[in-house]
Design a protein around this motif. Structure first.
Motif, PDB file in Angstrom:
ATOM      1  N   LEU A 105       0.999  -1.266  -0.085  1.00  0.00           N
ATOM      2  CA  LEU A 105       0.005  -0.085  -0.024  1.00  0.00           C
ATOM      3  C   LEU A 105       0.973   1.090  -0.082  1.00  0.00           C
ATOM      4  CD1 LEU A 105      -3.029   1.105   0.256  1.00  0.00           C
ATOM      5  CD2 LEU A 105      -2.644   0.923   2.729  1.00  0.00           C
ATOM      6  N   THR A 106       0.678   2.316  -0.842  1.00  0.00           N
ATOM      7  CA  THR A 106       1.506   3.365  -0.851  1.00  0.00           C
ATOM      8  C   THR A 106       0.401   4.348  -1.332  1.00  0.00           C
ATOM      9  OG1 THR A 106       1.750   3.197  -3.287  1.00  0.00           O
ATOM     10  CG2 THR A 106       3.520   2.226  -1.841  1.00  0.00           C
ATOM     11  N   TYR A 107       0.676   5.848  -0.991  1.00  0.00           N
ATOM     12  CA  TYR A 107      -0.002   6.962  -1.324  1.00  0.00           C
ATOM     13  C   TYR A 107       0.654   7.681  -2.511  1.00  0.00           C
ATOM     14  CZ  TYR A 107      -2.833   5.273   2.510  1.00  0.00           C
ATOM     15  OH  TYR A 107      -3.468   4.812   3.301  1.00  0.00           O
ATOM     16  N   ALA A 108      -0.028   8.122  -3.504  1.00  0.00           N
ATOM     17  CA  ALA A 108       0.556   8.558  -4.643  1.00  0.00           C
ATOM     18  C   ALA A 108      -0.342  10.025  -5.022  1.00  0.00           C
ATOM     19  CB  ALA A 108       0.422   7.792  -5.866  1.00  0.00           C
ATOM     20  N   ARG A 109       0.384  11.019  -5.725  1.00  0.00           N
ATOM     21  CA  ARG A 109      -0.361  12.133  -6.141  1.00  0.00           C
ATOM     22  C   ARG A 109      -1.118  11.614  -7.301  1.00  0.00           C
ATOM     23  NH1 ARG A 109       4.740  13.368  -4.576  1.00  0.00           N
ATOM     24  NH2 ARG A 109       4.872  14.815  -2.610  1.00  0.00           N
ATOM     25  N   PRO A 110      -2.036  12.489  -8.131  1.00  0.00           N
ATOM     26  CA  PRO A 110      -2.313  12.138  -9.167  1.00  0.00           C
ATOM     27  C   PRO A 110      -1.704  11.984 -10.261  1.00  0.00           C
ATOM     28  CG  PRO A 110      -3.529  14.198  -8.059  1.00  0.00           C
ATOM     29  CD  PRO A 110      -2.368  13.959  -7.353  1.00  0.00           C
ATOM     30  N   ASP A 111      -0.551  12.485 -10.379  1.00  0.00           N
ATOM     31  CA  ASP A 111       0.415  11.920 -11.330  1.00  0.00           C
ATOM     32  C   ASP A 111       0.928  10.597 -11.205  1.00  0.00           C
ATOM     33  OD1 ASP A 111       2.272  12.331  -9.467  1.00  0.00           O
ATOM     34  OD2 ASP A 111       3.385  14.028 -10.689  1.00  0.00           O
ATOM     35  N   GLY A 112       0.622   9.801 -10.071  1.00  0.00           N
ATOM     36  CA  GLY A 112       1.314   8.688  -9.757  1.00  0.00           C
ATOM     37  C   GLY A 112       2.688   8.653  -8.903  1.00  0.00           C
ATOM     38  N   SER A 113       3.122   9.810  -8.662  1.00  0.00           N
ATOM     39  CA  SER A 113       4.371   9.860  -7.921  1.00  0.00           C
ATOM     40  C   SER A 113       3.995   9.585  -6.480  1.00  0.00           C
ATOM     41  CB  SER A 113       5.066  11.333  -8.046  1.00  0.00           C
ATOM     42  OG  SER A 113       4.508  12.360  -7.529  1.00  0.00           O
ATOM     43  N   PRO A 114       4.924   9.058  -5.776  1.00  0.00           N
ATOM     44  CA  PRO A 114       4.790   8.575  -4.331  1.00  0.00           C
ATOM     45  C   PRO A 114       4.618   9.904  -3.335  1.00  0.00           C
ATOM     46  CG  PRO A 114       6.752   7.862  -4.893  1.00  0.00           C
ATOM     47  CD  PRO A 114       6.210   8.345  -6.260  1.00  0.00           C
ATOM     48  N   VAL A 115       3.771   9.851  -2.589  1.00  0.00           N
ATOM     49  CA  VAL A 115       4.007  10.863  -1.409  1.00  0.00           C
ATOM     50  C   VAL A 115       4.707  10.210  -0.223  1.00  0.00           C
ATOM     51  CG1 VAL A 115       2.678  12.264   0.053  1.00  0.00           C
ATOM     52  CG2 VAL A 115       1.816  11.716  -1.963  1.00  0.00           C
ATOM     53  N   ARG A 116       5.805  10.797   0.017  1.00  0.00           N
ATOM     54  CA  ARG A 116       6.694  10.424   1.054  1.00  0.00           C
ATOM     55  C   ARG A 116       6.231  11.275   2.554  1.00  0.00           C
ATOM     56  NH1 ARG A 116       9.138  10.197  -3.481  1.00  0.00           N
ATOM     57  NH2 ARG A 116      10.522   8.383  -3.841  1.00  0.00           N
TER      58      ARG A 116
END
Length: 152
Positions: free
Chosen positions: A127-138
């Motif tokens: 499970l990861t969280y990503a921005r609308p462009d697909g880049s991960p949110v750290r």
């Protein structure tokens, strides 16, 4: 001993969520609830929990609208406990706990039961969280915002 802090008095969503579901038994009840509706006796047997504690936790989850009671699938007079939409929305919380545990709570090579995607037959991806462009949110890229009403 100080009285338990009421979730409604705090502007922190984590605090409010922990007040509702942050207890060991409550999280394990939710874990089992994702396998489908279960009767009281099934939950007690699965968890090895005392009846009074199970009754208390189930009552709190029903009161919070996370679980609901429904007639048992076997058409007996018994009731089963099932997730509501609100309860199903805790899926990511349970998955995040499971995946953290898979990574940190087991020794290398130790056996565990992965959660399998029934469509692919594979364990769920991390499970990861990503921005609308697909880049991960750290974590280092987040900050608390100002207090505001929900939905604003």
């Amino acid at each position: 001993m100080a009285a338990k802090r009421q979730a409604s008095a705090d502007a922190c969503p984590v605090m409010r969520t922990v007040d509702l579901v942050g207890d060991r038994w409550t999280l394990l009840i939710l874990r089992d609830a994702f396998d489908g509706p279960a009767r009281f006796s099934q939950l007690q047997r699965s968890l090895g929990i005392a009846k009074n504690i199970l009754s208390d936790r189930l009552g709190g989850l029903v009161e919070a609208g996370i679980l609901r009671t429904a007639p048992a699938a076997d058409t007996s007079a018994y009731q089963a406990y099932a997730l509501t939409d609100k309860g199903r929305d805790l899926f990511n919380v349970i998955i995040a706990l499971r995946q953290w545990g898979e990574q940190y709570a087991f020794d290398p090579g130790e056996d565990y039961r992965p959660l399998i995607d029934q469509t692919t037959g594979e364990p769920l991806p991390h499970l990861t969280y990503a921005r609308p462009d697909g880049s991960p949110v750290r974590p280092s890229e987040t900050a608390l915002g100002e207090v505001r009403p929900i939905g604003a």
